[in-house]
Enzyme design. Structure first.
Site, short mmCIF file in Angstrom:
data_model
loop_
_atom_site.label_atom_id
_atom_site.label_comp_id
_atom_site.label_asym_id
_atom_site.label_seq_id
_atom_site.Cartn_x
_atom_site.Cartn_y
_atom_site.Cartn_z
N LYS A 22 11.32 0.18 -10.07
CA LYS A 22 10.95 1.52 -9.57
C LYS A 22 11.32 1.67 -8.10
O LYS A 22 11.89 2.68 -7.69
CB LYS A 22 9.45 1.73 -9.75
CG LYS A 22 8.87 2.89 -8.96
CD LYS A 22 7.39 3.06 -9.13
CE LYS A 22 6.57 2.19 -8.27
NZ LYS A 22 6.32 2.66 -6.89
N ASN A 23 11.00 0.64 -7.29
CA ASN A 23 11.14 0.80 -5.84
C ASN A 23 12.59 0.67 -5.37
O ASN A 23 12.92 1.04 -4.25
CB ASN A 23 10.22 -0.19 -5.11
CG ASN A 23 8.76 0.18 -5.35
OD1 ASN A 23 8.46 1.28 -5.81
ND2 ASN A 23 7.86 -0.74 -5.09
N CYS A 117 -2.27 7.50 1.26
CA CYS A 117 -2.17 6.82 -0.03
C CYS A 117 -3.50 6.08 -0.24
O CYS A 117 -4.26 5.90 0.67
CB CYS A 117 -1.00 5.86 0.02
SG CYS A 117 -0.71 5.12 -1.57
N ARG A 122 -0.39 4.43 5.88
CA ARG A 122 1.06 4.42 5.61
C ARG A 122 1.83 5.41 6.48
O ARG A 122 2.38 6.41 6.02
CB ARG A 122 1.31 4.66 4.12
CG ARG A 122 0.55 3.62 3.28
CD ARG A 122 0.81 3.74 1.84
NE ARG A 122 2.11 3.13 1.50
CZ ARG A 122 2.53 3.09 0.23
NH1 ARG A 122 1.82 3.59 -0.72
NH2 ARG A 122 3.71 2.55 -0.05
N ASP A 306 2.32 -6.15 -3.68
CA ASP A 306 2.17 -5.41 -4.94
C ASP A 306 1.68 -6.28 -6.08
O ASP A 306 1.42 -5.80 -7.17
CB ASP A 306 3.50 -4.76 -5.34
CG ASP A 306 3.87 -3.64 -4.40
OD1 ASP A 306 5.02 -3.18 -4.43
OD2 ASP A 306 3.00 -3.25 -3.59
N ARG A 398 2.80 5.74 -13.14
CA ARG A 398 3.80 5.99 -12.08
C ARG A 398 4.80 4.84 -12.02
O ARG A 398 5.93 5.02 -11.58
CB ARG A 398 3.11 6.09 -10.72
CG ARG A 398 2.21 7.28 -10.58
CD ARG A 398 1.60 7.35 -9.21
NE ARG A 398 2.61 7.37 -8.16
CZ ARG A 398 2.33 7.54 -6.87
NH1 ARG A 398 1.08 7.70 -6.50
NH2 ARG A 398 3.28 7.55 -5.96
C1 EPZ Z 1 7.12 0.11 -0.33
O1 EPZ Z 1 6.22 0.98 0.33
C2 EPZ Z 1 6.72 0.14 -1.79
N1 EPZ Z 1 6.85 1.50 -2.29
C3 EPZ Z 1 5.28 -0.34 -1.96
O2 EPZ Z 1 5.04 -0.42 -3.36
C4 EPZ Z 1 5.16 -1.75 -1.39
O3 EPZ Z 1 3.80 -2.14 -1.46
C5 EPZ Z 1 5.63 -1.75 0.06
O4 EPZ Z 1 6.99 -1.24 0.14
C6 EPZ Z 1 5.63 -3.16 0.66
O5 EPZ Z 1 6.44 -3.99 -0.11
C7 EPZ Z 1 8.10 1.97 -2.56
O6 EPZ Z 1 9.09 1.27 -2.39
C8 EPZ Z 1 8.18 3.37 -3.10
P1 EPZ Z 1 6.39 -0.45 4.04
P2 EPZ Z 1 6.54 1.39 1.87
O7 EPZ Z 1 7.03 0.65 4.80
O8 EPZ Z 1 8.01 1.43 2.07
C9 EPZ Z 1 3.63 -0.09 7.84
C10 EPZ Z 1 4.01 0.00 -5.36
O9 EPZ Z 1 2.95 -0.50 -5.79
N2 EPZ Z 1 4.56 0.95 8.27
O10 EPZ Z 1 7.14 -1.72 3.78
O11 EPZ Z 1 5.75 2.58 2.19
C11 EPZ Z 1 2.82 0.30 6.62
O12 EPZ Z 1 1.67 1.02 7.00
C12 EPZ Z 1 4.07 0.47 -3.94
O13 EPZ Z 1 5.08 0.09 -6.01
C13 EPZ Z 1 4.45 1.46 9.57
O14 EPZ Z 1 3.58 1.05 10.34
O15 EPZ Z 1 5.93 0.11 2.61
C14 EPZ Z 1 2.47 -1.02 6.01
O16 EPZ Z 1 1.35 -1.56 6.68
C15 EPZ Z 1 2.73 0.41 -3.26
N3 EPZ Z 1 5.32 2.42 9.97
C16 EPZ Z 1 3.69 -1.89 6.33
O17 EPZ Z 1 4.38 -1.22 7.39
C17 EPZ Z 1 6.32 2.89 9.15
O18 EPZ Z 1 7.10 3.78 9.58
C18 EPZ Z 1 4.66 -2.06 5.17
O19 EPZ Z 1 4.96 -0.76 4.70
C19 EPZ Z 1 6.41 2.37 7.85
C20 EPZ Z 1 5.53 1.40 7.43
#
Ligand code: EPZ
Length: 433
Positions: A22-23, A117, A122, A306, A398
């Site tokens: 999915k991701n 979320c 996020r 995840d 989802r």
């Molecule tokens: C992706 O989310 C995945 N979703 C998430 O999967 C997954 O848990 C996550 O990556 C981590 O592997 C999709 O790919 C659609 P991040 P994403 O940006 O990209 C912080 C699932 O279950 N951050 O890597 O949103 C954030 O708050 C979902 O399939 C900032 O601070 O995750 C978090 O603490 C849930 N500023 C950390 O980084 C930003 O601009 C990692 O978030 C972006 C993120």
């Protein structure tokens, strides 16, 4: 609204085939409109988030042809708007990938800001940092985030936070910028490599995806391609945990074992058997209870966040004391209260869960707080004594294709019934005895 109802106690046995990731698919779907030629995507997971993103690109004019359940043809030549602001799109965060894709292709984009979320705030500050570094103006107004650039010029971007979404978004915009970009402190997940490989198959010039330094040489145009999405390592890991939790024996097919290393290592540490093949893994549970371990979620190749709810649930049924630390998201233990209602002994302090393993769970009515926790609660129900219902299953749908069908094929006693339909519950209870 629907819920899952299940009777626990059956070991899962047999074979399950994993769907596309999915991701990876969400980023690839957004990138597919960066060319005016036709893109064919195979092994697309038929899950809600994918259907919603496909609807969004159709709304702005892209042509989408559904070849079969897991194959689509997309053509972005007729896109007539760069603004995505529909009620339905607010439901999925990954709509923000259209910011980078449209900015790269049209030098402007506008997408409804993703809502908060269930697992944390996020923020998207790193996405914005990357777009600005490439020369775009970014404005947030009336719940929309808008980008615009006279020209996009390659640059050196250091990500303050390792972010999957920001890495993919900035990589897409940089792919069609003028000149060279270097993205440092990039996320290294397999789905980032898949998006980079996809863009390269369209004529982009991206090197280093999968490491923490990604080098992008911008190109003027991207061309059509045919591409197959990698298997979903989180779906695979979820079924691996289910095999262990139900003391079953499951062959999980269509996987890339390397992507499952952290998951396999932990299951072996806990006492399960994991056999690796070229594109499959076999997980065999044990009659006794599994042993304890400590888990800390980290960016890839560390233990994936995840898989945190699934492993915490497994550890709650294992011997001894375990500790699970969630270092990526600030609110990813909401399912613990639900598990406690099934007999789990877990206390959460800050971002750490302290788990005392128990002999077994008893079935209960529980609620899915988010996608992966929902899957973990289903796993708990399949391992529990008696009947369990899990509601709010739209979260689970989802990210898991044909979830109850795949589980039923493995011997699980599980059905989807309307929420609050006592008659349907009685009918299920009579049927399963
Ligand atoms: C992706 O989310 C995945 N979703 C998430 O999967 C997954 O848990 C996550 O990556 C981590 O592997 C999709 O790919 C659609 P991040 P994403 O940006 O990209 C912080 C699932 O279950 N951050 O890597 O949103 C954030 O708050 C979902 O399939 C900032 O601070 O995750 C978090 O603490 C849930 N500023 C950390 O980084 C930003 O601009 C990692 O978030 C972006 C993120």
């Amino acid at each position: 609204m629907e819920q899952y109802i299940m009777k626990g106690g059956n070991p899962l046995k047999g074979e399950v085939t994993i769907s596309g990731a999915k991701n990876a698919a969400l980023g690839i779907l957004a990138a597919s409109i960066m060319t005016d030629e036709t893109v064919t995507l195979e092994n697309l997971p038929n899950v809600r988030d994918i259907r919603v993103l496909l609807q969004a690109i159709q709304e702005i004019g892209a042509r989408v042809e559904y070849v079969d359940t897991n194959t689509v043809k997309i053509n972005g030549s007729n896109i007539s708007s760069i603004s995505i602001d529909y009620e339905f799109i607010r439901k999925i965060r990954a709509s923000y990938y259209l910011l980078g894709a449209l900015l790269g292709k049209y030098r402007k984009s506008q997408v409804a800001l993703p809502g908060g979320c269930n697992i944390g705030s996020r923020p998207i500050d790193q996405h914005i940092k990357g777009f600005k570094a490439l020369g775009a103006e970014v404005r947030i107004e009336q719940g929309m985030i808008a980008t615009e650039a006279e020209s996009l010029v390659g640059t050196h971007i250091y990500m303050d936070v390792v972010s999957v979404g920001a890495t993919i978004n900035v990589m897409m915009a940089a792919a069609m910028a003028e000149g060279k970009s270097i993205i440092e402190n990039a996320a290294k997940e397999p789905h980032i490599v898949d998006v980079a490989n996809f863009l390269n198959s369209m004529g982009a010039n991206i090197k280093g995806a999968g490491t923490d330094v990604i080098r992008v040489q911008g190109v003027e145009k991207l061309h059509g391609t045919e591409y197959s999405i990698i298997p979903d390592q989180i779906e695979a890991g979820t079924f691996m945990c289910m095999a262990a939790a139900t003391k079953g024996d499951v062959l999980i097919k269509n996987v890339i074992p390397k992507h499952l290393e952290a998951i396999s290592a932990k299951l072996v540490e806990m006492g399960a058997t994991v056999e690796e093949y070229d594109d499959a893994v076999r997980v065999v549970g044990i009659e006794d209870r599994l042993g304890p371990t400590h888990i800390k979620t980290l960016p890839y190749p560390g233990f994936p966040t995840d898989m945190q709810p699934q492993f915490a649930t497994l550890l709650a049924l294992s011997e001894g004391s375990s500790i699970v630390t969630e270092s990526i998201f600030e609110n990813r233990f909401k399912y613990v209260d639900e598990l406690t209602r099934m007999g789990a002994k877990i206390t959460v302090e800050g971002n750490t869960a302290f788990i005392e393993g128990v002999e077994g769970f008893s079935g209960a009515k529980v609620s899915a707080p988010d996608l992966r926790a929902g899957a973990a609660l289903v796993m708990a129900g399949l391992a529990a004594e008696g009947i369990t219902t899990v509601d709010q299953i739209e979260f689970i749908q989802r990210g898991y294709e044909a979830f109850e069908d795949k589980l039923t094929a493995l011997g699980a006693v599980i059905e989807r019934i309307p929420v609050d339909d006592e008659k349907a519950v009685k009918k299920f209870e009579l049927k399963v005895g």
